[in-house]
Design an enzyme around this catalytic site. Structure first.
Site, PDB file in Angstrom:
ATOM      1  N   LYS A   1       0.805  -1.213   0.000  1.00  0.00           N
ATOM      2  CA  LYS A   1       0.000   0.000   0.000  1.00  0.00           C
ATOM      3  C   LYS A   1       0.850   1.280   0.000  1.00  0.00           C
ATOM      4  CE  LYS A   1      -3.462  -2.001   3.114  1.00  0.00           C
ATOM      5  NZ  LYS A   1      -3.973  -1.897   4.511  1.00  0.00           N
ATOM      6  N   GLY A   2       2.076   1.161   0.482  1.00  0.00           N
ATOM      7  CA  GLY A   2       2.863   2.344   0.812  1.00  0.00           C
ATOM      8  C   GLY A   2       3.014   3.383  -0.281  1.00  0.00           C
TER       9      GLY A   2
ATOM     10  N   ASP B   1      14.422  -0.871   1.132  1.00  0.00           N
ATOM     11  CA  ASP B   1      15.150  -0.965   2.401  1.00  0.00           C
ATOM     12  C   ASP B   1      16.181  -2.102   2.274  1.00  0.00           C
ATOM     13  OD1 ASP B   1      15.817  -0.782   5.053  1.00  0.00           O
ATOM     14  OD2 ASP B   1      13.871  -1.332   5.854  1.00  0.00           O
TER      15      ASP B   1
ATOM     16  N   ARG C   1      -0.241   6.730   7.574  1.00  0.00           N
ATOM     17  CA  ARG C   1      -0.106   6.819   6.109  1.00  0.00           C
ATOM     18  C   ARG C   1      -0.620   8.158   5.586  1.00  0.00           C
ATOM     19  NH1 ARG C   1       1.116   1.605   4.086  1.00  0.00           N
ATOM     20  NH2 ARG C   1       0.091  -0.124   5.141  1.00  0.00           N
TER      21      ARG C   1
ATOM     22  N   GLU D   1       7.626   2.388  -5.862  1.00  0.00           N
ATOM     23  CA  GLU D   1       7.686   1.988  -4.452  1.00  0.00           C
ATOM     24  C   GLU D   1       7.806   3.220  -3.563  1.00  0.00           C
ATOM     25  OE1 GLU D   1       7.227   0.004  -2.277  1.00  0.00           O
ATOM     26  OE2 GLU D   1       7.951  -2.015  -2.626  1.00  0.00           O
ATOM     27  N   ASP D   2       7.388   3.071  -2.317  1.00  0.00           N
ATOM     28  CA  ASP D   2       7.616   4.153  -1.362  1.00  0.00           C
ATOM     29  C   ASP D   2       9.030   4.068  -0.790  1.00  0.00           C
ATOM     30  OD1 ASP D   2       6.775   1.754  -0.218  1.00  0.00           O
ATOM     31  OD2 ASP D   2       6.076   2.704   1.609  1.00  0.00           O
TER      32      ASP D   2
HETATM   33  C1  PRP Z   1       7.389  -1.864   2.601  1.00  0.00           C
HETATM   34  C2  PRP Z   1       7.654  -1.031   1.359  1.00  0.00           C
HETATM   35  C3  PRP Z   1       8.315  -2.027   0.446  1.00  0.00           C
HETATM   36  C4  PRP Z   1       9.098  -2.898   1.381  1.00  0.00           C
HETATM   37  C5  PRP Z   1      10.531  -2.463   1.395  1.00  0.00           C
HETATM   38  O1  PRP Z   1       6.184  -2.537   2.452  1.00  0.00           O
HETATM   39  O2  PRP Z   1       6.469  -0.523   0.798  1.00  0.00           O
HETATM   40  O3  PRP Z   1       7.381  -2.765  -0.294  1.00  0.00           O
HETATM   41  O4  PRP Z   1       8.496  -2.749   2.666  1.00  0.00           O
HETATM   42  O5  PRP Z   1      11.287  -3.235   2.275  1.00  0.00           O
HETATM   43  P1  PRP Z   1      12.497  -4.156   1.825  1.00  0.00           P
HETATM   44  O6  PRP Z   1      13.344  -3.424   0.823  1.00  0.00           O
HETATM   45  O7  PRP Z   1      13.221  -4.395   3.123  1.00  0.00           O
HETATM   46  O8  PRP Z   1      11.948  -5.426   1.254  1.00  0.00           O
HETATM   47  P2  PRP Z   1       5.286  -3.128   3.632  1.00  0.00           P
HETATM   48  O9  PRP Z   1       5.433  -4.594   3.701  1.00  0.00           O
HETATM   49  O10 PRP Z   1       5.517  -2.331   4.867  1.00  0.00           O
HETATM   50  O11 PRP Z   1       3.804  -2.951   3.115  1.00  0.00           O
HETATM   51  P3  PRP Z   1       2.956  -1.623   2.822  1.00  0.00           P
HETATM   52  O12 PRP Z   1       3.567  -0.973   1.600  1.00  0.00           O
HETATM   53  O13 PRP Z   1       1.594  -2.146   2.562  1.00  0.00           O
HETATM   54  O14 PRP Z   1       3.027  -0.735   4.030  1.00  0.00           O
END
Ligand code: PRP
Length: 174
Positions: free
Chosen positions: A42-43, A102, A164, A98-99
């Site tokens: 969702k981010g 990481d 959010r 992507e948001d």
């Molecule tokens: C977050 C973000 C990425 C991912 C990045 O998603 O939106 O998809 O984590 O992390 P990484 O590089 O360590 O894999 P999250 O699972 O929090 O879901 P959301 O977007 O629905 O909040």
């Protein structure tokens, strides 16, 4: 909302300026071709909404539901597809939005998932990048901001599904 735990990292004005510049840069790289923008939910929903307006030209919008954090503040590396794309992307110029990147585990998984569907090109745009946390090398063509290893919320990013809706990005201190 625990306002006292939040410290603004990127305010509304800085975000707006950077997202606008990213849109122009993306359109310049692609030239005058239709772009299929794939928002990773969702981010990315808020970033995506501002970014597509800044890209201009022919843009299709698709959504891909993914979950990787499972409610905590650390990435587990386990990626779950919660909602697949509605349409095939074969032969299309795709931009995954992507948001945050990481550890890179989510994006690595998504790149491989989407590549096998035969897009004409596949690039990635992320608003935030935490290069210090990278566990796997993954290509990210467009980066809004590189940030330090802090837990951030707002502008689409959550903590336990809250925050959010903040119009800015803030560091959350537990
Ligand atoms: C977050 C973000 C990425 C991912 C990045 O998603 O939106 O998809 O984590 O992390 P990484 O590089 O360590 O894999 P999250 O699972 O929090 O879901 P959301 O977007 O629905 O909040």
């Amino acid at each position: 909302m625990q306002q006292e735990r939040l410290k603004v990292l990127l305010d509304e004005e800085i975000l707006a300026q950077r997202v606008k510049a990213m849109g122009l840069e993306i359109r310049e790289v692609y030239g005058d071709v239709p772009i299929t923008v794939i928002a990773v939910l969702k981010g990315s929903f808020m970033f995506m909404a501002d970014l597509v307006r800044a890209i201009g030209g022919d843009v299709k919008v698709e959504f891909l539901g993914v979950s990787s954090y499972h409610g905590g503040t650390r990435s587990t590396g386990a990626v779950k597809i919660t909602q697949d794309l509605r349409h095939p992307i074969e032969g299309q110029h795709c931009l995954v939005v992507e948001d945050i990147v990481d550890t890179g585990l989510t994006m690595d998984y998504l790149r491989r998932l989407l590549e096998v569907r035969g897009p004409k090109s596949l690039r990635v745009a992320t608003l935030l990048d935490k290069p210090i946390n990278r566990e796997i090398e993954v290509a990210v063509e467009f980066v809004g901001f590189s940030i330090p290893d802090e837990f951030v919320v707002g502008y689409g990013l959550d903590l336990g599904e809250l925050y959010r809706n903040l119009p800015y990005i803030a560091v959350y201190t537990p």
